[in-house]
Scaffold this motif. Structure first.
Motif, PDB file in Angstrom:
ATOM      1  N   THR A  81     -26.107  -2.506 -10.676  1.00 15.49           N
ATOM      2  CA  THR A  81     -26.075  -1.052 -10.784  1.00 15.49           C
ATOM      3  C   THR A  81     -24.863  -0.456 -10.076  1.00 15.49           C
ATOM      4  O   THR A  81     -24.384  -0.984  -9.065  1.00 15.49           O
ATOM      5  N   SER A  82     -24.381   0.631 -10.652  1.00 15.43           N
ATOM      6  CA  SER A  82     -23.285   1.335  -9.989  1.00 15.43           C
ATOM      7  C   SER A  82     -23.854   2.496  -9.176  1.00 15.43           C
ATOM      8  O   SER A  82     -23.120   3.212  -8.518  1.00 15.43           O
ATOM      9  N   HIS A 127     -30.445  18.482 -13.397  1.00 11.60           N
ATOM     10  CA  HIS A 127     -29.179  18.825 -14.043  1.00 11.60           C
ATOM     11  C   HIS A 127     -28.954  20.317 -13.933  1.00 11.60           C
ATOM     12  O   HIS A 127     -28.984  21.046 -14.914  1.00 11.60           O
ATOM     13  N   TYR A 135     -27.516   8.900  -9.436  1.00  9.71           N
ATOM     14  CA  TYR A 135     -28.406   8.984 -10.586  1.00  9.71           C
ATOM     15  C   TYR A 135     -29.338  10.148 -10.316  1.00  9.71           C
ATOM     16  O   TYR A 135     -30.145  10.082  -9.396  1.00  9.71           O
ATOM     17  N   LYS A 162     -33.629   2.222 -15.789  1.00 11.45           N
ATOM     18  CA  LYS A 162     -32.236   1.798 -15.795  1.00 11.45           C
ATOM     19  C   LYS A 162     -31.913   1.010 -14.532  1.00 11.45           C
ATOM     20  O   LYS A 162     -31.360  -0.076 -14.599  1.00 11.45           O
ATOM     21  N   ASP A 205     -37.931   8.786 -15.438  1.00 13.19           N
ATOM     22  CA  ASP A 205     -38.390   7.496 -15.948  1.00 13.19           C
ATOM     23  C   ASP A 205     -37.233   6.650 -16.442  1.00 13.19           C
ATOM     24  O   ASP A 205     -37.157   5.457 -16.192  1.00 13.19           O
ATOM     25  N   GLU A 206     -36.340   7.315 -17.153  1.00  6.68           N
ATOM     26  CA  GLU A 206     -35.165   6.606 -17.659  1.00  6.68           C
ATOM     27  C   GLU A 206     -34.342   6.028 -16.522  1.00  6.68           C
ATOM     28  O   GLU A 206     -33.911   4.880 -16.574  1.00  6.68           O
ATOM     29  N   VAL A 251     -21.814  11.692 -11.314  1.00  4.00           N
ATOM     30  CA  VAL A 251     -23.226  11.981 -11.539  1.00  4.00           C
ATOM     31  C   VAL A 251     -23.669  11.419 -12.876  1.00  4.00           C
ATOM     32  O   VAL A 251     -22.998  11.585 -13.888  1.00  4.00           O
ATOM     33  N   VAL A 252     -24.784  10.721 -12.870  1.00  2.00           N
ATOM     34  CA  VAL A 252     -25.403  10.233 -14.089  1.00  2.00           C
ATOM     35  C   VAL A 252     -26.739  10.943 -14.213  1.00  2.00           C
ATOM     36  O   VAL A 252     -27.570  10.866 -13.322  1.00  2.00           O
ATOM     37  N   LYS A 253     -26.898  11.671 -15.324  1.00  2.00           N
ATOM     38  CA  LYS A 253     -28.129  12.459 -15.444  1.00  2.00           C
ATOM     39  C   LYS A 253     -29.024  11.907 -16.540  1.00  2.00           C
ATOM     40  O   LYS A 253     -28.563  11.563 -17.619  1.00  2.00           O
ATOM     41  N   ALA A 254     -30.276  11.815 -16.249  1.00  2.00           N
ATOM     42  CA  ALA A 254     -31.266  11.417 -17.249  1.00  2.00           C
ATOM     43  C   ALA A 254     -32.633  11.740 -16.674  1.00  2.00           C
ATOM     44  O   ALA A 254     -32.731  12.213 -15.539  1.00  2.00           O
TER      45      ALA A 254
END
Lengths: 213, 542, 344
Positions: free
Chosen positions: C78-79, C38, C34, C70, C65-66, C59-62
């Protein structure tokens, strides 16, 4: 009796009864005229028979089948009642043939074609089979609407103000034709009018509604 | 339209009632949080920030309402009553700013007005060393007004042409005392449309998060996100949301209160308006005025974006971008179809029966548009987590290794939020076409022994096709532009074009943001073109 | 009708499918990151890691805070294996929320100085950014500049710009002051600084530099990273700004310049802990650190790696001598006193 309305109470707005304990009986094969002023509830009676309106109380029986009472309320699409609307309500996006086809849902194509052929012959408009509603005159539209209803072989045929949208000079002619068609079709029929002449000319039976106030 | 009394369960009532219950539950669930005691953060917000939020929000909606109302009304008036060169073209391109999301306009303009931007450079090159600061509340007012005025324009324009015959009857008077006619007839008659349009603009303004965040204007949507994320306090976010809803409620009812019992629409047949020929100077003036509106609201930022795009065109030709476009189109299509479908169900339900329940369902399902995205996002998220907790045993039953947050991590959550928010919009277009067609065909079909569903598909849908297409397009445009909901509720790693634009802009990469932003604008422009240019009613309905 | 039904069912299936694939966990040899970052550089490094180890990186992008929200809502589900965020304060928040776990790795101890690590080894710094003074050389002479605190002098009235107080970089800056100088002094600092603002805070870091260039102010407080980005921008005018303005590292004689870090921590419920550790180790290696330094204008944390030439041209600097955990400890206090002292 073939068509029976027993003690019908009906209101559109709360505490303003349009029909107050109204009853009616019609014999099989008769043409009955409902006559009354506007607001007398005569069109409402047709709508109750067809199931488009639900009364507060009372009983509706057609051909020995209870269509409405305190326990039962059969939806319009399940009733075997045909109706020709005041402005005919021919589906504008469908041809004459498709308009009649519409009520014959579930039959084979051959059966449908035969019925279409028969009813159009009855109303004498076979040559208009592929036309669209807007290409027809008012009188023709009415006859197609009639044919469309007859095609479903209803127990009773309801006509809402059949002459109100027609030219006065055509009226006599049309009355005659209409009577012929109905008699030929051999069907029980109730129509609504505000003109006593219409009633005298066509009906076997005249029911006069007085406005309840 | 007379409501009919068919009582019995059917597809329409079932879908309608379920939708209403779901929406109701989502909202109630959230606001039950208000009952919990206020946190320390809330006192902090109340003491130091609330006054500013209120003040800024008030300034923002007051002046945005005024300016957008002016722009929308004037342009609609000119296009309706005067004949001039390019009138036909103007009458549709005046809607184009709707294709440009406010937040994108904000990114681009702030870049153009920054020291390195074209405006400041041009000013300097002619020797004026002045810097115009648009990243402020006044900048936000201008951005909102110029990108959102088309709501006013469209409503006022259609109201003007609907009431046209009244103006024609008064044509003589019009010649004699134009000002009097304007204030005594034109303005009062179009007032509901004007207010309605301004209301839409203000609801969009309250919903916005992108512009105010980027410009640092502290208004409520900013505050909700801020207290939720920065201060980590959900209950304060809920309290702030409640205040916003009160503001929205006042706005929505303001017009009704002002209007009282007067009736402003006369049911008269429309006749074409005889447009007034104008002299050359006046014509130039008119054209200049309209051109400025369109250039500011659309032309200038889009041109700048095209220049940016030329410099960074690689961005949109990456594989990832193609996935993003596919994502965006898929979810937008799905959410739109679902929204329009549900609105058709509910409208059918309401026109076939008229009970307290029906009215409640109608009211509940049509409040979504008035609720700012941030508020919907908060409630939907809380709701889905609860639902997942509730359904967890069932998930376990189906798949032993199942995770708990199945729905919360899926697109269902975002789709649900889109439907809540945009149902109202779809409603309005579908309902207006149903009103036009009337109920007689449907009733005729029932007496021909056709079931409700068959009637819907064979009779209703073909007849209301035009309204459905309009509803579809309007909702689609809104979904594709939507930012706050998408930002919060999307599944992990799920980007839409809008969120990608936002990410780039937040990363201080306005240049790179231009490519994807242009894709949104292009899609929306094409749709607007289609709506304004399609042929009306092939077959003769009615 | 059939067409419509078909259409509907196809889309329903698509949505359900996308929903499901997101929920399922990947094969064994993977690591899910996470990340708030980016950047192309990061992707490049992940690809390289994948090639060298055969471990696939998802990759998980945000936004930070998100991602934290999450992780919190996902809980055990969670993964995510690794959380990468570009602010020490936020990582501390994740730690406080019990989202991370302690790990031990000699490689990391060797590669990363201890003040860039969490005290409990829950997160490890990867890159540094300094929050510096950027000034216009025509209007400010370098002799006039010394410390952050000296900016309170009345001679700087209406000459300073900085972005919004709600921005995390400023929040962490103030947190570091609370850690070093205490709350009272920090309040005085904020109050005085706000008095010298030339305008209400607005825009991003680059906008502050542009405001200095435009003459709205003479000094901007901003990150080195964005000066680097501007110097290499696709917009030629931004390059001009970056070349004209000068960077000054404040507090060199006193407490040191404020720095913040991008850092990574292994999530509490990680299912691929070993892989996650391997990835952090890789990112702290000389090879990866050079890539960070050269391609993304950040200072490497690994003392054996030189910063990029552009960064070197601004000169060496001494950083605040605090453990960056402190940024997180005082983060919410910072947010609150900034509001109270009127830093918008």
């Amino acid at each position: 009796m073939y068509v029976k309305l027993n003690n019908i109470n009906f209101e559109y707005v709360k505490n303003n009864l349009i029909l107050d304990d109204f009853s009616l009986e019609i014999k099989k094969g008769d043409i009955a005229a409902l006559i009354g002023n506007s607001g007398s509830g005569k069109s409402t009676i047709l709508r109750i028979l067809s199931g488009l309106e639900t009364p507060i109380s009372g009983e509706v029986i057609v051909n020995d089948q209870i269509l409405f009472n305190t326990k039962i309320s059969i939806n319009p699409e399940k009733r075997n009642v045909g109706m020709v609307f005041q402005d005919y309500a021919l589906f504008p996006h469908l041809s004459v043939k498709k308009n009649i086809y519409f009520g014959l849902h579930g039959k084979t194509k051959d059966e449908k074609d035969k019925i279409v052929n028969d009813v159009l012959e009855l109303v004498n408009l076979k040559h208009k089979i592929n036309n669209y509603p807007y290409e027809l005159s008012g009188g023709e539209q009415q006859r197609i609407a009639l044919a469309r209803s007859l095609a479903t072989n209803p127990d009773v045929l309801l006509l809402d103000e059949p002459f109100s949208n027609l030219d006065a000079n055509l009226k006599k002619q049309i009355r005659k034709e209409l009577k012929q068609i109905i008699k030929k079709a051999d069907i029980t029929c109730i129509f609504v009018t505000h003109d006593i002449e219409d009633a005298n000319d066509i009906a076997d039976e005249i029911i006069n509604l007085k406005k309840t106030s | 339209m007379i409501k009919k009394h068919i009582k019995s369960l059917n597809l329409f009532s079932i879908i309608s009632i379920i939708s209403a219950i779901l929406i109701m539950m989502a909202l109630i669930n959230m606001f039950s949080n208000i009952l919990s005691p206020p946190s320390d953060t809330w006192y902090h917000i109340k003491n130091y920030l609330l006054a500013e939020y209120l003040k800024n929000t008030f300034i923002l909606i007051f002046f945005t309402g005024l300016l957008s109302g002016f722009l929308g009304f004037m342009s609609a008036y000119i296009v309706t009553f005067y004949e001039f060169k390019g009138r036909k073209l103007f009458s549709w391109i005046l809607i184009l700013p709707l294709a440009l999301p406010s937040y994108i306009a904000a990114f681009i303009y702030s870049d153009m007005f920054s020291y390195t931007g074209i405006f400041s450079r041009t000013l300097r090159s002619i020797g004026i060393n002045k810097y115009i600061d648009i990243m402020s509340i006044s900048g936000a007012i201008v951005i909102f007004s110029f990108t959102l005025y088309p709501y006013v324009y469209m409503l006022v324009k259609s109201s003007l042409s609907k009431n046209s015959s009244l103006f024609i009857e008064n044509a003589k008077l019009l010649k004699a005392k134009p000002l009097r006619i304007f204030t005594k007839i034109v303005l009062p008659l179009t007032r509901p449309a004007l207010f309605g349009g301004v209301l839409l603009v203000l609801l969009e303004t309250l919903n916005d998060y992108g512009v105010v965040r980027y410009f640092g204007v502290r208004v409520f949507s900013y505050a909700i996100f801020d207290s939720w994320f920065r201060l980590g306090d959900l209950t304060s976010a809920v309290r702030l949301s409640a205040i916003v809803l009160i503001i929205v409620f006042i706005l929505v009812n303001l017009e009704k209160i002002l209007r009282g019992r007067k009736k402003y629409t006369a049911n008269v047949k429309t006749k074409p308006i005889i447009k007034k020929q104008v002299n050359r100077y006046f014509e130039i003036l008119i054209i200049a005025f309209l051109s400025i509106i369109i250039l500011v609201g659309f032309g200038i930022p889009v041109t700048q974006m095209i220049f940016n795009f030329v410099r960074t065109y690689q961005v949109i030709f990456e594989l990832e971008m193609i996935y993003i476009i596919i994502n965006t189109v898929t979810i937008s299509l799905f959410a739109t179809v679902l929204t329009v479908f549900i609105s058709v169900m509910i409208i059918n339900y309401s026109r076939l029966s008229n009970s307290k329940l029906t009215r409640a369902v109608l009211r509940i399902t049509s409040i979504g548009y008035a609720i700012p995205g941030a508020v919907i996002a908060v409630s939907v998220l809380i709701f889905f987590v609860d639902v997942d907790n509730l359904l967890y045993p069932i998930y376990k039953l189906i798949d032993g290794d199942s995770k708990k947050l199945v729905l919360t991590t899926s697109l269902a959550m975002l789709t649900f939020a889109y439907v809540i928010r945009f149902l109202t919009i779809s409603f309005n277009s579908v309902e207006s076409i149903y009103d036009k067609v009337g109920i007689k065909y449907t009733e005729a079909a029932y007496t021909l022994k056709s079931s409700k569903l068959r009637t819907l598909f064979k009779i209703d849908i073909p007849l209301i096709k035009e309204g459905l297409i309009a509803a579809f397009i309007i909702v689609f445009i809104d979904v594709i532009k939507e930012l706050p909901l998408t930002l919060i509720l999307r599944p992990t790693n799920y980007d839409t074009i809008a969120t990608r634009v936002y990410t780039y802009a937040n990363d201080e990469m306005i240049q790179e943001a231009s490519g994807p932003a242009l894709i949104i604008i292009l899609i929306c422009t094409l749709m607007i073109y289609y709506v304004t240019h399609r042929k009306r009613g092939g077959k003769n309905v009615r | 009708m059939k067409k419509i039904l078909l259409f509907l069912s196809v889309f329903t299936t698509m949505v359900i499918l996308t929903g499901c694939t997101l929920g399922t966990s990947e094969g064994d040899n993977t690591v899910t990151v996470y990340s708030e970052r980016h950047y192309d550089t990061d992707q490049l490094l992940f690809d390289q890691f994948e090639q060298e180890t055969g471990i696939k990186v998802n990759v998980v992008k945000a936004s930070a805070d998100e991602l934290i929200n999450k992780l919190e809502t996902e809980g055990e589900d969670t993964s995510a294996d690794l959380l990468i965020i570009s602010d020490a304060g936020r990582l501390h928040l994740a730690k406080e929320k019990d989202l991370l776990q302690s790990i031990s790795s000699e490689t990391l101890e060797d590669n990363i100085p201890s003040n860039y690590q969490d005290a409990d080894n829950q997160w490890f710094g990867l890159t540094k950014r300094a929050r510096v003074l950027v000034y216009h050389p025509d209007r400010v002479s370098v002799d006039e500049l010394s410390t952050y605190e000296s900016l309170l002098d009345s001679k700087w009235a209406n000459r300073i710009v900085v972005r919004s107080g709600s921005n995390i970089y400023n929040q962490s800056l103030i947190a570091s002051f609370i850690a070093i100088n205490g709350e009272e002094e920090t309040r005085t600092f904020i109050n005085g600084l706000v008095n010298n603002f030339s305008r209400d805070p607005e825009g991003n870091d680059r906008d502050q530099a542009k405001a200095v260039m435009a003459g709205i102010a003479d000094i901007a407080i901003m990150n080195t990273y964005y000066m680097g980005k501007m110097a290499n921008s696709s917009d030629p005018y931004e390059v001009e700004v970056a070349n004209k303005l000068k960077v000054f590292f404040p507090n060199q004689e006193t407490t040191g310049t404020h720095i913040n870090i991008s850092a990574a921590g292994v999530t509490k419920h990680s299912e691929n802990k070993e892989n996650a550790i391997k990835l952090i180790e890789f990112l702290s290696s000389i090879e990866a650190q050079s890539t960070f330094a050269n391609a993304n204008y950040e200072y490497p944390v690994n003392p054996n790696v030189e910063p990029a030439d552009l960064l070197k041209s601004w000169g060496d600097f001494i950083a605040q001598d605090i453990n960056l955990t402190q940024l997180g400890v005082y983060s919410s206090q910072a947010a609150i006193i900034m509001d109270e002292e009127g830093w918008k």
